[in-house]
Design a protein around this motif. Structure first.
Motif, PDB file in Angstrom:
ATOM      1  N   ALA A   1       0.836  -1.200   0.000  1.00  0.00           N
ATOM      2  CA  ALA A   1       0.000   0.000   0.000  1.00  0.00           C
ATOM      3  C   ALA A   1       0.873   1.252   0.000  1.00  0.00           C
ATOM      4  O   ALA A   1       0.656   2.184  -0.781  1.00  0.00           O
ATOM      5  CB  ALA A   1      -0.916  -0.012   1.223  1.00  0.00           C
ATOM      6  N   ALA A   2       1.904   1.261   0.874  1.00  0.00           N
ATOM      7  CA  ALA A   2       2.764   2.441   0.983  1.00  0.00           C
ATOM      8  C   ALA A   2       3.471   2.712  -0.338  1.00  0.00           C
ATOM      9  O   ALA A   2       3.500   3.844  -0.829  1.00  0.00           O
ATOM     10  CB  ALA A   2       3.785   2.256   2.102  1.00  0.00           C
ATOM     11  N   CYS A   3       4.042   1.653  -0.956  1.00  0.00           N
ATOM     12  CA  CYS A   3       4.816   1.863  -2.173  1.00  0.00           C
ATOM     13  C   CYS A   3       3.909   2.182  -3.354  1.00  0.00           C
ATOM     14  O   CYS A   3       4.245   3.041  -4.170  1.00  0.00           O
ATOM     15  CB  CYS A   3       5.698   0.660  -2.469  1.00  0.00           C
ATOM     16  N   ALA A   4       2.763   1.521  -3.455  1.00  0.00           N
ATOM     17  CA  ALA A   4       1.856   1.834  -4.562  1.00  0.00           C
ATOM     18  C   ALA A   4       1.456   3.304  -4.482  1.00  0.00           C
ATOM     19  O   ALA A   4       1.588   4.051  -5.465  1.00  0.00           O
ATOM     20  CB  ALA A   4       0.622   0.932  -4.501  1.00  0.00           C
ATOM     21  N   GLY A   5       1.001   3.729  -3.303  1.00  0.00           N
ATOM     22  CA  GLY A   5       0.596   5.126  -3.149  1.00  0.00           C
ATOM     23  C   GLY A   5       1.747   6.079  -3.388  1.00  0.00           C
ATOM     24  O   GLY A   5       1.643   7.030  -4.166  1.00  0.00           O
ATOM     25  N   GLY A   6       2.886   5.790  -2.731  1.00  0.00           N
ATOM     26  CA  GLY A   6       4.026   6.691  -2.821  1.00  0.00           C
ATOM     27  C   GLY A   6       4.574   6.786  -4.237  1.00  0.00           C
ATOM     28  O   GLY A   6       4.872   7.880  -4.724  1.00  0.00           O
TER      29      GLY A   6
END
Lengths: 285, 319
Positions: free
Chosen positions: A97-102
């Motif tokens: 989630a963090a990497c997809a969003g970021g």
């Protein structure tokens, strides 16, 4: 996994091979080991997860209980095996989630530039100014701890870092000729992001994902250790250490082995990332 | 003239960013704790409370005002040293925190005093004898410490020093700090744990900073003219690495903020972090907010100092 990675990206290409040295291979093997354990945990575990199997508490390692028993006389090996599902599962969900969003925000900011880029960068930098464990503490204090809350909180904490990393990479790619050509063709932002920029930052982004995964495992374990992460009767590795901390002065295996489990996972991911072929890893900056 | 101007602009810019960050951070802390949990008065009075009683308490606590006014009032209170009243113990938060803060600061100071010289020596040494057995041992140790959670370092320290060697008490923080020996024992374990965590970061960054300078042409020149390795590193590379090293020290010390939360909990050390973790379990919001702000401010302070030293030590901006 290995065979996929070893095949050359372009057929007939003479680029550097995708082979790992032995440290990287050990790391990869450990990662695969924990992945398999996390998937098949309920089948491998010798005892049902909540069963009080031993009359003794903080029992030593024995043939019956390979890693001893915990503060209620439950089998530590079973609890570690099942705990891997929480530690690995929550961390994986959060890191994706963090990497997809970021990464998406970072690429958009790099392509759009201007005010959007400035404002977003400033805002996310400000969130970087909050110590991560503290952020977790405050959120858990406010909304209470549950697995979805943990995943979202951990993702929110590590999104700014992923954003900053992806934006720095994308800005470089964005300045290249083929992107200018695509823009001159009249391609829209989604096309530019996913077809032109994303394939060119994928390697370093994956390496960054691994590093961030380690951070998330450490933070999740820390939160669980403080009693604010995964709640009883479920337990991830950090919560297992917390449950059995009384056994520390006895040198009980129940407190040592969950620690070793965390260490083997985080160290092997670090070993694997550090020994990735330079081709993947060092395209940053 | 132009150079000194950019220099001041950079510093002002950095301070401005710190100020904006502080506002955003306090905004986040306030609204995370204040808005999400629903009705504080209801929680305080329990399920059995009548609606009138809840409404009365809400009014008494000022909770019926719009959140933005409460936020501004809270910010104003923080600026003037009025941290509000604790919900649970009904004492001023400032009073609860005062002693605890002194304890935490003492812990941080002792850790800093021990770990900074040690980490600098090891980091510079590892860079000087790069690739040697010493360098490799230091590297493996620091990577191991960084890759594991803080509580695991604490657990290992207890196992080694208390259980196997029997030198120190395990998990209890004795109140008896009368004699020097007892005080040393009470501090030893938390300081050892925190010291490991902070030094590991500092050693890695120091080593990287020195090695980066060693790889520059003028240091290579020193080697070519026949200077010894020690002279090359200490005389030529080190002075130019001082800026990055100071930056690394401040940055590593910001790990104290996270580490201290775990360490105070595991060793039952009566500091701000322990107070905050306890406040989280009793949902004492004013106390949580104030403690969180203390941590955020010290973290921000250290990060800002790190950035400022990087600007200050840049010779291109001096003059």
């Amino acid at each position: 996994m290995i065979s996929v990675l070893r095949t050359s990206p372009r057929p007939g290409g003479t680029g550097p091979s995708w082979r790992f040295n032995w440290v990287g291979r050990i790391g990869l093997a450990m990662i695969l080991f924990w992945a398999v354990v996390a998937i098949f945990a309920p089948m491998i575990a010798p005892y049902p997860i909540g069963e009080i199997a031993d009359w003794d508490y903080f029992g030593p390692m024995s043939g019956q209980f390979w890693l001893g028993s915990d503060y209620l006389g439950r089998d530590v090996l079973s609890r570690i095996l099942v705990g891997s599902r929480y530690t690995v599962g929550i961390s994986l969900a959060a890191v994706f989630a963090a990497c997809a969003g970021g990464v998406i925000l970072g690429m958009v900011a790099a392509v759009m530039g201007g005010l959007f880029d400035t404002l977003l960068s400033r805002l996310l930098d400000a969130f970087n100014g909050i110590p991560s464990l503290l952020f977790g503490l405050v959120v858990v204090a406010a909304v209470g701890s549950s697995i979805p809350v943990l995943v979202l909180t951990l993702a929110a904490i590590y999104l700014p870092g992923a954003y900053r990393f992806a934006r720095a990479l994308s800005v470089n790619v964005n300045a290249m000729d083929f992107v200018t050509v695509a823009r001159a063709r009249g391609e829209r932002t989604p096309y530019l992001i996913f077809r032109e920029i994303f394939p060119n930052i994928l390697g370093p982004v994956l390496a960054d994902l691994g590093v961030r995964f380690v951070f998330i495992v450490l933070l999740l374990s820390g939160l669980s250790f403080l009693g604010l992460g995964v709640q009883p009767p479920n337990a991830d590795w950090g919560a297992l250490v917390r449950e059995n901390i009384e056994g520390l002065s006895l040198g009980a295996p129940a407190v040592i082995f969950p620690c070793i489990a965390i260490a083997t996972l985080t160290i092997s991911v670090n070993m694997f990332i550090d020994n990735l072929p330079k081709k993947i890893r060092d395209r940053s900056e | 003239m132009l150079r000194s101007l950019t220099f001041y602009i950079l510093i002002a810019q950095r301070l401005g960013i710190a100020a904006v960050t502080l506002v955003i951070v306090s905004f986040a802390v306030f609204f995370a704790t204040e808005l999400l949990p629903g009705d504080v008065a209801q929680v305080l009075l329990g399920q059995a409370a009548t609606d009138e009683a809840v409404a009365g308490l809400r009014q008494a606590m000022g909770l019926d005002q719009p959140a933005i006014w409460r936020f501004l009032g809270w910010m104003g209170g923080l600026a003037t040293g009025d941290f509000g009243m604790s919900y649970v113990s009904n004492m001023p938060v400032a009073e609860l925190i005062a002693d605890r803060l002194a304890n935490s600061l003492r812990l941080a100071a002792v850790t800093t005093a021990i770990s900074v010289p040690l980490a600098l020596a090891l980091g510079i040494g590892a860079a000087m004898w790069q690739g040697s057995l010493f360098d490799r041992i230091v590297s493996i140790l620091t990577i191991s410490v960084i890759s594991v959670p803080e509580f695991m370092v604490a657990t290992l320290a207890v196992l080694v020093f208390a259980v196997w060697l029997g030198w120190l008490p395990a998990l209890s923080y004795g109140a008896e700090t009368g004699s020097i020996g007892a005080m040393l024992k009470a501090y030893a374990m938390p300081v050892i744990t925190l010291g490991f965590v902070v030094s590991a970061q500092m050693i890695r960054m120091t080593r990287a900073a020195v090695i980066e300078t060693i790889n520059t042409p003028y240091v290579e020149m020193a080697l070519l003219k026949g200077a010894s390795r020690r002279r090359m590193v200490l005389g030529h590379a080190l002075p130019n690495a001082l800026g990055p090293i100071a930056n690394a020290v401040a940055l590593s010390l910001s790990y104290l903020v996270g580490g201290v939360i775990i360490v105070e909990t595991i060793f039952n050390y009566p500091g701000v972090a322990k107070l905050m973790v306890d406040a989280v379990s009793t949902r004492d919001l004013p106390l949580i907010q104030s403690c969180a702000m203390i941590f955020c401010v010290s973290y921000l302070l250290l990060i800002t100092i790190a950035d400022l030293t990087a600007i200050l030590s840049n010779p291109r901006l001096r003059r």
